[in-house]
Design an enzyme around this catalytic site. Structure first.
Site, PDB file in Angstrom:
ATOM      1  N   ASP A 253      88.298  61.098  12.448  1.00 57.53           N
ATOM      2  CA  ASP A 253      88.444  62.971  13.621  1.00 57.53           C
ATOM      3  C   ASP A 253      88.343  63.796  13.091  1.00 57.53           C
ATOM      4  OD1 ASP A 253      89.995  60.762  14.694  1.00 57.53           O
ATOM      5  OD2 ASP A 253      92.208  60.874  14.415  1.00 57.53           O
ATOM      6  N   LYS A 255      89.099  67.540  12.311  1.00 58.73           N
ATOM      7  CA  LYS A 255      89.704  68.438  12.344  1.00 58.73           C
ATOM      8  C   LYS A 255      89.615  69.600  12.400  1.00 58.73           C
ATOM      9  CE  LYS A 255      93.330  69.859   9.683  1.00 58.73           C
ATOM     10  NZ  LYS A 255      93.866  70.832  11.131  1.00 58.73           N
ATOM     11  N   ARG A 260      98.602  72.437  15.268  1.00 57.29           N
ATOM     12  CA  ARG A 260      99.063  71.062  15.173  1.00 57.29           C
ATOM     13  C   ARG A 260     100.380  71.087  16.478  1.00 57.29           C
ATOM     14  NH1 ARG A 260     100.033  66.973  11.316  1.00 57.29           N
ATOM     15  NH2 ARG A 260     101.019  65.121  12.092  1.00 57.29           N
ATOM     16  N   ARG A 275     104.306  71.815  14.319  1.00 57.17           N
ATOM     17  CA  ARG A 275     104.990  70.949  13.227  1.00 57.17           C
ATOM     18  C   ARG A 275     105.877  71.646  12.286  1.00 57.17           C
ATOM     19  NH1 ARG A 275     100.688  70.907   7.512  1.00 57.17           N
ATOM     20  NH2 ARG A 275     102.341  72.511   6.829  1.00 57.17           N
ATOM     21  N   GLU A 305      96.555  68.390  18.448  1.00 54.95           N
ATOM     22  CA  GLU A 305      96.111  69.616  18.307  1.00 54.95           C
ATOM     23  C   GLU A 305      95.427  70.541  19.797  1.00 54.95           C
ATOM     24  OE1 GLU A 305      95.282  71.922  14.804  1.00 54.95           O
ATOM     25  OE2 GLU A 305      96.139  69.834  15.084  1.00 54.95           O
ATOM     26  N   PHE A 346      95.484  62.848  19.500  1.00 56.32           N
ATOM     27  CA  PHE A 346      95.108  61.865  18.346  1.00 56.32           C
ATOM     28  C   PHE A 346      95.862  60.763  17.811  1.00 56.32           C
ATOM     29  CE2 PHE A 346      96.305  65.822  15.519  1.00 56.32           C
ATOM     30  CZ  PHE A 346      97.163  65.177  15.072  1.00 56.32           C
ATOM     31  N   ARG A 421     103.094  63.301   2.597  1.00 60.38           N
ATOM     32  CA  ARG A 421     101.596  62.743   2.224  1.00 60.38           C
ATOM     33  C   ARG A 421     101.712  61.632   1.711  1.00 60.38           C
ATOM     34  NH1 ARG A 421     102.026  68.967   2.275  1.00 60.38           N
ATOM     35  NH2 ARG A 421     100.602  69.570   3.302  1.00 60.38           N
ATOM     36  N   LYS A 427      92.414  65.007   4.951  1.00 58.66           N
ATOM     37  CA  LYS A 427      91.744  65.832   5.372  1.00 58.66           C
ATOM     38  C   LYS A 427      90.426  66.337   3.706  1.00 58.66           C
ATOM     39  CE  LYS A 427      95.564  69.283   4.275  1.00 58.66           C
ATOM     40  NZ  LYS A 427      95.591  69.990   5.427  1.00 58.66           N
TER      41      LYS A 427
END
EC number: 6.5.1.1
Length: 557
Positions: A253, A255, A260, A275, A305, A346, A421, A427
């Site tokens: 995707d 970025k 966000r 976020r 986004e 997304f 994470r 990313k």
């Protein structure tokens, strides 16, 4: 409950570095104080409210300094001196109350309930600008000052720390989870408690459920209009490393250089959260309209986004300009015309029920099924699935050429893991050329960083102004060893102090890495480095890079 009892808990926790011991101390306190459990779990973390509640105390360190001055009659300079020496405004409050000159004739009992009520009352008071904002701030200060006036020295320390949301105990979400497990289930069901928290983002509700039993804990679910933490991405340095993390094939995707946004849809009503779980619905009426027109779902939570575009030619507008809309609560219509936005969904978190345990490929397919695209309003993310490194490189270069930040690589089989994470997505961002910059100022640290100079102000040389102009702050990623060396180098160079802020002679040059250069009206250079971090000290250089070099690097991004 007397506040002194909670203070005893704080003091116990403060006297240990052992996470296991902290967990046991908390578990025992939770069991013994069942009636205030929901408040205690948050207060132990130094949080007045659950993360998802859009409530802000609005008491800065500077305001707390004024509150301590008002409550104790001690001078601002006396308070600042202790604050600077100890790096802890709570300790300054303790010392000032110990020797205060103001004596209150009548005092009220200091209870946990009173402190919680005051936290809520202060959070509900406005904090805007103008005369109304000043009156609200005066009321806030008066409420908190009354608490400190009625407190003994140690209680004052913890009240001050609580209201500036810096408890300094190191009690995190994992400690609270384990303490609830130990208190109610003899150390079992930690995974169930963690999952309940992931879904609710509310330890008050989880604690209440723990009291009722494990069946209640395991019945907790996601609720629309109660935002959960977004799944986060690891950083990788190469496409190969990305494939190692997420597997092959991978979803790729764009970025985007945007905001966000977690979009909640409930019976035709829409709310948008950042976020950080801030409600920004009012700031984006155009995004709300696009969602209502182009998403066919009664109840859903969509990860997306929000990106800005130039109304003249449709080209991308960087986040630095879009951020004006995030922060602004007035002139909405004017900004909507100047900085229009497009929503780029997304991922799908909820569709008439939780989807976080559904594999990503299925979540994405379900998302496509409820979205009808319209350019400059709402379109699916730029997306592909591939195992070809060349194709990934092609998409990465395309994203960068369009003014975006790069690409994301995602595991097609992964579940959605809120707030973590975990390597389900990564990313890949370009590495920018480093800059040699002068340290032109810093700030004395608080808490663990007490006694060290940190939050470095960085400057580049302006030939036109014949002086250093600020381009950013280096505030994260510094090790204790680096902080010690920075302080040792900067202390002899201090030429001015204002509270905890210092100005220094620009004799220390550092090599700085960063993710991006953005235009910024906030710094005298007109530019800002995004996430600058220390690479090395440049003892071989006497001069920093020029503003002209910064401009050239910006133009070449």
């Amino acid at each position: 409950m007397e506040y002194s009892k909670l203070v005893e808990l704080y003091e116990q926790l403060d006297s240990t570095q052992s996470t296991l011991e902290m967990t046991s101390i908390l578990a025992e306190f939770f069991r013994e104080n069942d009636e205030l459990l929901e408040d205690i779990v948050l207060l132990a973390m130094g949080r007045p409210f659950p993360y998802w509640k859009n409530m802000d105390i609005g008491i800065s360190s500077k305001t707390m300094l004024e509150i301590i001055e008002e409550a104790t009659g001690r001078s601002k300079s006396e308070i600042e001196e202790v604050w600077r020496d100890e790096g802890d405004l709570g300790y300054a409050a303790e010392e000032m109350v110990r020797t205060k000159t103001q004596r209150k004739l009548g005092s009220k009992d200091l209870t946990v309930e009173r402190v919680v009520d005051t936290l809520e009352k202060v959070a509900k008071m406005g904090s805007g600008g103008g005369e109304t904002g000043k009156v609200s701030m005066d009321k806030k200060k008066s409420e908190v000052s009354a608490l400190i006036s009625d407190a003994d020295p140690v209680e004052a320390k913890w009240i001050a720390r609580t209201f500036i949301e810096n408890l300094r105990l190191g009690v995190g979400e994992g400690t609270i989870r384990d303490a609830l497990s130990e208190a109610f289930f003899e150390g079992e069901y930690k995974e169930s408690i963690q999952r309940a928290y992931d879904l609710t983002n509310d330890f008050q509700e989880v604690a209440r459920a723990c009291r009722e039993g494990i069946e209640k804990v395991e019945s907790l679910e996601i609720e629309v209009f109660r935002p959960i933490k977004s799944m986060l991405a690891k950083k990788v340095e190469s496409i190969e490393e990305g494939f190692e993390e997420v597997g092959k094939p991978a979803a790729i995707d764009y970025k985007y250089d945007g905001v966000r946004a977690q979009i909640h849809i409930k019976d035709g009503e829409v709310k948008i959260f950042t976020r950080r779980l801030e409600d920004i619905t009012e700031q984006f009426p155009d995004a709300v309209e696009a969602i209502k027109n182009h998403v066919n779902a009664e109840n859903a939570i969509i990860d997306s986004e929000i990106v800005a575009y130039d109304p003249e030619d449709g080209s991308s507008i960087p986040f630095q300009q879009l951020s004006r809309r995030v922060k602004r609560k007035y002139d909405i219509q004017k900004l909507k015309r100047e900085i229009p936005v497009e929503v780029r969904p997304f991922d799908l978190i909820y569709l008439e029920g939780s989807m976080i345990d559904t594999p990503y490929s299925q979540r994405y397919e379900s998302l496509e099924n409820i979205v009808s695209e319209r350019k400059q309003e709402l379109r699916m993310v730029d997306h592909d699935v591939t195992d070809d490194p060349e194709r990934v490189h092609e998409l990465d270069q395309a994203a960068l050429s369009e003014g975006q930040e790069g690409i994301m690589m995602k595991s097609v089989d992964a579940v959605y893991k809120p707030g973590n994470r975990v390597g389900y997505m990564v990313k890949l961002k370009p590495v920018m050329e480093t800059l040699d910059l002068a340290v032109i100022g810093a700030k004395w640290g608080e808490g663990r960083r007490s006694g060290w100079l940190s939050r470095l102000k960085l400057g580049c040389w302006s030939e036109e102004k014949q002086e250093y102009v600020m381009i950013g702050r280096m505030a994260t990623g510094l090790t204790d060893e680096e902080l010690g060396e920075i302080t040792e180098r900067l202390k002899p160079l201090v030429i001015e102090e204002d509270g905890r802020d210092v100005t220094v002679k620009p004799d220390v040059i550092v090599e700085a890495e960063y993710e991006e250069i953005q235009k910024s009206p906030n710094y005298s250079s007109g530019y800002a480095l995004r996430f600058p971090r220390l690479k090395s000290f440049r003892d071989d250089k006497e001069d920093a890079d020029s503003l002209e070099k910064v401009q050239n690097l910006y133009d070449g991004q």
